[in-house]
Write an enzyme that holds these catalytic residues in place. Structure first.
Site, PDB file in Angstrom:
ATOM      1  N   LYS B 101      -9.281  17.154  48.615  1.00  0.00           N
ATOM      2  CA  LYS B 101      -8.617  16.955  49.724  1.00  0.00           C
ATOM      3  C   LYS B 101      -7.560  15.872  49.677  1.00  0.00           C
ATOM      4  O   LYS B 101      -7.391  14.984  50.862  1.00  0.00           O
ATOM      5  CB  LYS B 101      -9.799  16.530  50.763  1.00  0.00           C
ATOM      6  CG  LYS B 101     -10.731  17.595  51.315  1.00  0.00           C
ATOM      7  CD  LYS B 101     -11.202  17.471  52.599  1.00  0.00           C
ATOM      8  CE  LYS B 101     -11.907  18.675  52.930  1.00  0.00           C
ATOM      9  NZ  LYS B 101     -12.787  18.463  54.553  1.00  0.00           N
ATOM     10  N   ASN B 102      -7.033  15.641  48.627  1.00  0.00           N
ATOM     11  CA  ASN B 102      -5.961  14.788  48.575  1.00  0.00           C
ATOM     12  C   ASN B 102      -4.531  15.189  48.175  1.00  0.00           C
ATOM     13  O   ASN B 102      -4.600  16.493  47.541  1.00  0.00           O
ATOM     14  CB  ASN B 102      -6.246  13.940  47.035  1.00  0.00           C
ATOM     15  CG  ASN B 102      -5.265  13.015  46.335  1.00  0.00           C
ATOM     16  OD1 ASN B 102      -4.147  13.465  46.206  1.00  0.00           O
ATOM     17  ND2 ASN B 102      -5.553  11.917  46.543  1.00  0.00           N
TER      18      ASN B 102
END
Lengths: 431, 325
Positions: B101-102
């Protein structure tokens, strides 16, 4: 002014009927949704039994949490080492919403720190010696405007900021977040916000930007991060707010956008989800609910005479209840949903959303609806005192007005550099 | 072992972070973090382009994968040192698995794929990530870029259908369905449009309270006009008896509104039905959106109510006062 010391919506007998209907077809989505509803039900039921008081915003606890964080953060914040201007903004904005003054010394220290985050080639970085990036640039400018002193305003190198914006501008109207970085609609909001506040808008800076933003609106009515992507609250707010700043909000399909965002409020929880069929999250109290004042004003500007004169087009009471009952950490700070940890991002956006839910205003009107105690009232993020009243910048309107007034006394810098730097520019950009 | 204790690094003077005398938002970095970043700053200051610098970037990334300055520097080094990009693909694959989720990790992967001009691993990799979180926004963004850039549309609709089989409420999958069809056949062909309408109605019957499918149905029909699709109104009214939901009722409002917009002649009946539904939704079936549905009702009334003074709208007229509130 409407005061709700009366029964809470979540105590009502019809509330349970609002739970998710899975039609006997269990999927990951429905299972997760029901888990959240169960945890909300638990919170509400505990509240019913224990508290005879109306819902209370834990002002003191939040204040202590914020005051400490402005100085010191644990190593858990290493992951935000490239977002330190954000930490300044989230904390300062939360304090201003709580009407807690920032001592002059700290304000000055923030200014000096943000000066160290400013890149020699313009814009602000996530920390000293890092590369400039539109997100910390947005946060730094907002934080400096909240401080609102001459020292704060003078930190911003407007000429270099303009050249930074040109350096990240793309031919199709979009902006990359940083040299060699990714494109998405957040960048247009960050760019439009800082350019308008510091008065560095030139005729070509946002050429084709409105068209690009419009292309992010999809079949759902909301906006995705880039064209083609799923409609998402954060990106929708950025796109809409950017369009409002650029005066082009009518290029969007406002009716579809309105339907989409109104549908994002959760019937049981009262808070907002970020995307259809996903879970509630306290931060969307601002990104989603904050769209309704923007839409209200846009529709009003467009000649709509059927708009309410008292309420936004979302359930204000339900949102306040969600935030107050489900999103507060008893030790201070706010959060996503029960069971999650507090953090400064959620503190900022839950409080911002709470303010939106408490205050309705358009032109000369101001109507308040405060759930719980009178003392829960927060400062408004828009003001009915000036004509353009809307939570576009998410800093208090007096600070917006003051900043705009200050920077409009200064001439718009002459761009030294034209747009067109490639997104794949690989030259190192560091001090 | 700390960099400050390594012989091979003795030539480099670490650069401590200078937050100034009275720091704000000061993070209590661990010793390791401080050590690695003191040396990163030193490398940056000297613009050092070496293998040891490259190795250090991986450590800096591990400590904070959101540090976009480090990622940028790593890319500069990848090119300057002509590093093995296949190996970099293996590296970024592992990082994404760990931190899906980066923003930076996905952007980095995109750059490597572009440099290699090789998308051959992408669809499978993204599918793997989506199997862990079927709604990961970054994953979908990367997937859409790959599909469009390399024209790999052939199996995507099939993939979407598989995801919808697994979770018919996956809104990201519905969005992807729209994306694929829009970029391939389009919706203009009546047989395609009809296929999609039938598919949607089938999913509605299975799970009537799934908002995604209702939004999709409206999404694909609204440009052509909801009321222009033959037989649709009748089908929806039939569904109302056994598969009713606030979404169905809202859809009916949409059909009626479209009819009011695009049909000439007397629409009093249609307006009346639309207003009745708005009232029902506002007061009973979708009360969380009471303000919204009330507004829709008022707007319809304002726009389509007969202006003929001899016909008064009885809906909101007070019988006692003889005037609208």
């Amino acid at each position: 002014m409407e005061s709700v010391s009366s029964p809470l919506r979540c105590f009502g007998e019809c509330h349970t009927a609002e739970k998710y209907t899975d039609d006997g077809v269990e999927t990951v989505t429905s299972v997760e949704q029901r888990k959240v509803e169960r945890s909300i039900q638990e919170v509400v039921s505990v509240y019913k039994q224990i508290h005879s008081l109306p819902p209370t915003l834990l002002r003191d606890q939040h204040y202590q949490y914020l005051k400490k964080g402005l100085r010191h953060l644990s190593d858990a914040y290493e992951c935000l080492d490239a977002s330190r201007p954000w930490l300044c903004y989230w904390i300062l904005h939360s304090l201003e919403l709580l009407e807690e003054p920032v001592p002059t010394a700290i304000a000055s220290d923030v200014c000096k720190f943000l000066a160290r985050c400013q890149s020699p080639t313009g814009g602000f970085a996530g920390g000293p010696c890092q590369a400039a990036h539109l997100a910390p640039t947005y946060a730094a400018v907002n934080a400096l405007c909240i401080i609102g002193t001459q020292e704060a305003y003078n930190i911003i190198d407007r000429e270099k900021l303009l050249s930074f914006l040109f350096s990240v501008k793309q031919p199709d109207g979009s902006f990359v977040m940083h040299i060699g970085g990714e494109v998405d609609v957040r960048s247009t909001y960050c760019a439009a916000s800082v350019a308008s506040l510091t008065n560095i808008m030139t005729p070509t800076l946002f050429q084709d930007t409105p068209t690009w933003i419009v292309s992010c609106q999809n079949w759902e009515g909301g906006l995705g991060g880039v064209p083609g992507l799923e409609a998402h609250g954060g990106y929708t707010f950025c796109g809409m707010a950017a369009m409002v700043i650029l005066g082009k909000e009518h290029m969007l399909d406002l009716k579809s956008l309105l339907r989409w965002v109104a549908s994002r409020q959760m019937r049981y929880e009262g808070g907002f989800q970020g995307r259809c069929n996903k879970l509630v999250d306290g931060c969307y109290s601002f990104w989603q609910a904050g769209l309704l004042p923007l839409l209200h004003r846009a529709l009003f500007k467009g000649g709509d005479s059927t708009l309410s004169l008292q309420k936004w087009m979302f359930e204000q009471q339900a949102l306040q209840e969600y935030i107050l009952l489900c999103c507060q950490n008893p030790a201070g700070g706010l959060l996503d949903k029960p069971g999650k940890s507090r953090d400064f991002y959620h503190t900022c956006y839950c409080l911002s959303g709470l303010s939106v839910a408490q205050h309705f205003g358009n032109m000369d009107l101001h109507h308040e609806l405060i759930v719980g105690r009178e003392e829960n009232r927060l400062v408004i993020v828009f003001s009915s005192l000036q004509a353009p009243s809307h939570p576009v910048y998410n800093i208090c309107p007096e600070k917006v007005a003051q900043a705009i007034q200050h920077f409009h006394q200064l001439p718009v810098p002459v761009p030294a550099q034209k747009e067109g730097s490639s997104a794949c520019n690989t030259t190192t950009d560091h001090s | 072992m700390f960099y400050r204790d390594r012989k091979e690094w003795a030539d480099l003077e670490p650069v401590p972070q200078d937050d100034g005398p009275n720091p704000v938002v000061k993070i209590a970095y661990s010793d390791k973090f401080t050590d690695v970043y003191d040396y990163f700053r030193a490398l940056l200051k000297n613009d050092e382009k070496s293998d040891r610098a490259f190795t250090l970037t991986a450590e800096a990334i591990e400590l904070n994968a959101a540090n976009y300055t480090v990622w940028h520097y790593r890319r500069v080094l990848l090119q300057a040192l002509e590093k093995d990009l296949r190996e970099e693909m293996r590296y970024i694959t592992a990082i994404i698995e760990d931190q899906p989720k980066n923003y930076q990790v996905w952007h980095h992967r995109r750059m490597v794929v572009e440099w290699l001009n090789d998308p051959s691993e992408e669809l499978e990799f993204i599918a793997e990530i989506l199997s862990q979180d079927a709604k990961n926004y970054h994953a979908w963004q990367h997937r859409q870029w790959v599909l469009k850039e390399y024209k790999l549309w052939d199996s995507e609709l099939e993939y979407v259908e598989q995801l919808l089989e697994e979770d018919v409420r996956n809104n990201s999958a519905w969005n992807q369905r729209h994306y694929v069809i829009s970029h391939t056949t389009g919706y203009s062909d009546p047989s395609i449009l009809n296929r999609e309408v039938q598919y949607s109605l089938k999913q509605i019957k299975k799970a009537p309270h799934n908002e995604s499918v209702w939004n999709y149905l409206k999404g694909i029909l609204q440009d052509r006009g909801l009321s222009s699709h033959p037989g649709l109104l009748e089908q929806i009214l039939e569904l109302k008896e056994t598969h009713c939901s606030p979404y169905l009722l809202g859809f009916l409002v949409d059909i009626y509104e479209d009819s009011l917009e695009n049909t000439s002649g007397d629409q009093v009946e249609v307006l009346s039905k639309a207003l009745e539904l708005c009232e029902l939704l506002a007061q009973e079936k979708d009360t969380i959106r009471r303000e919204y549905w009330s507004y829709v009702g008022r707007s319809l009334q304002m726009k389509y109510c007969s202006d003929d003074p001899s016909t008064t709208s009885s809906q909101h007229e007070s019988p006692i006062l003889g005037m609208k509130p």
